[in-house]
Design an enzyme around this catalytic site. Sequence first.
Site, mmCIF file in Angstrom:
data_model
loop_
_atom_site.group_PDB
_atom_site.id
_atom_site.type_symbol
_atom_site.label_atom_id
_atom_site.label_comp_id
_atom_site.label_asym_id
_atom_site.label_seq_id
_atom_site.Cartn_x
_atom_site.Cartn_y
_atom_site.Cartn_z
ATOM 1 C CG LEU A 80 -101.862 -64.713 -15.081
ATOM 2 C CD1 LEU A 80 -101.744 -65.072 -16.559
ATOM 3 C CD2 LEU A 80 -103.163 -65.251 -14.501
ATOM 4 N N GLY A 81 -98.680 -64.891 -11.397
ATOM 5 C CA GLY A 81 -97.497 -65.437 -10.736
ATOM 6 C C GLY A 81 -97.830 -66.122 -9.431
ATOM 7 C CE LYS A 135 -88.196 -57.794 -5.609
ATOM 8 N NZ LYS A 135 -89.586 -57.382 -5.981
ATOM 9 C CE1 TYR A 184 -85.422 -61.289 -4.988
ATOM 10 C CE2 TYR A 184 -86.614 -60.743 -6.985
ATOM 11 C CZ TYR A 184 -86.609 -61.129 -5.664
ATOM 12 O OH TYR A 184 -87.801 -61.346 -5.013
ATOM 13 N N GLY A 241 -98.800 -58.639 -12.596
ATOM 14 C CA GLY A 241 -98.164 -59.940 -12.385
ATOM 15 C C GLY A 241 -99.103 -60.926 -11.696
HETATM 16 C C1 VAH Z 1 -86.852 -65.802 -4.999
HETATM 17 N N1 VAH Z 1 -89.032 -66.429 -4.141
HETATM 18 O O1 VAH Z 1 -86.465 -66.906 -4.636
HETATM 19 C C2 VAH Z 1 -88.169 -65.289 -4.429
HETATM 20 C C3 VAH Z 1 -87.966 -64.517 -3.153
HETATM 21 C C4 VAH Z 1 -86.927 -64.528 -0.885
HETATM 22 C C5 VAH Z 1 -86.928 -65.135 -2.244
HETATM 23 O O2 VAH Z 1 -87.685 -63.173 -3.345
HETATM 24 O O3 VAH Z 1 -86.228 -65.113 -5.794
#
Ligand code: VAH
Length: 321
Positions: free
Chosen positions: A10-11, A146, A142, A8
């Site tokens: 290029l992120g 995590k 997300y 990843g």
């Molecule tokens: C997002 N920048 O906004 C990421 C990050 C704490 C936020 O994990 O999803």
Amino acid sequence: MPTILVTGALGQIGSELVPALRARHGADSVIATDLKALAPGNATDGGPYGHLDCTEVQQVHEAVRRYDVDVIYHLAALLSASAEAAPQLAWSVNMSGLYNVLEVAREYRCKVFFPSSIGAFGPGTPRDATPQVTIQRPNTIYGVTKVSGELLCDYYAHRFGVDTRGLRLPGLVSYVAAPGGGTTDYAVEMFIHAVRYARYSCFLASDTRLDMMYMPDAVAAMMDLMEADEARLHHRNAYNITAMSITPAELADAIRQHIPGFIVDYDVDPVRQAIADSWPRSLDDSAARQDWNWSPRFDLKAMTSDMIERLKDRLAAARSR
Ligand code: VAH
């Protein structure tokens, strides 16, 4: 010198981490990889680059074998807003990709950095001075990836002896790479719009308090964690770290110290507002400070000053081309 693979690359993080790793370890020691073809003049120029889809284990295997990799910074993932729009894809990229990296790291004895997030916490988590060890029941895909990633990395450490390490990163602010589907991206957008147009329509409410950090501090934290004495790491996956806890209104006020006429209106996006409202307002990062001497260099004032100076320089250079 260790050989380092960055996925990843290029992120948002990779665009600053790769140059920093190359400065410390030598350009040829850092292999930048991503799904996309490398655009000319990209920040990851100046060293090896390759295509890598982490959901294809053979590609991960081939990259690690070909370059004889010692350390993997695994950044390839969908961020919160993008993930919420495509939860099945998010699970595949964020979890299958991580599983493939851990399996190859197990075989080739690589160290692994995993970027967790304040998104690993949820509505049931204490939202102020969020402890290092507390309730983690996120209600976003997300956040689920995590928390699952933290647990999977810890499992590979104690079951297979893979040296996995991670950070619960706050929102990150960078002038190098454009925002990429995150909830905290409002902060990057606000800087860019302030410099270009002196006005910004913010997708989070003005009083939405979140942990944030300037990218140079985040990059230093990742590298310092990966070089820390393993015996001192009491929370491998993953350490809380933060530099500031701010709201869009406070950020706008800091920007107005440099751009007095800056105007912000608020057009709240309910999806990203709900994500932000499920996250902590401020983290307790004392464990990172004790275990491996974490300490940020940039507060809101210093970050704002540097961001605006850098963005103005880039805008002037673009206009002179
Ligand atoms: C997002 N920048 O906004 C990421 C990050 C704490 C936020 O994990 O999803």
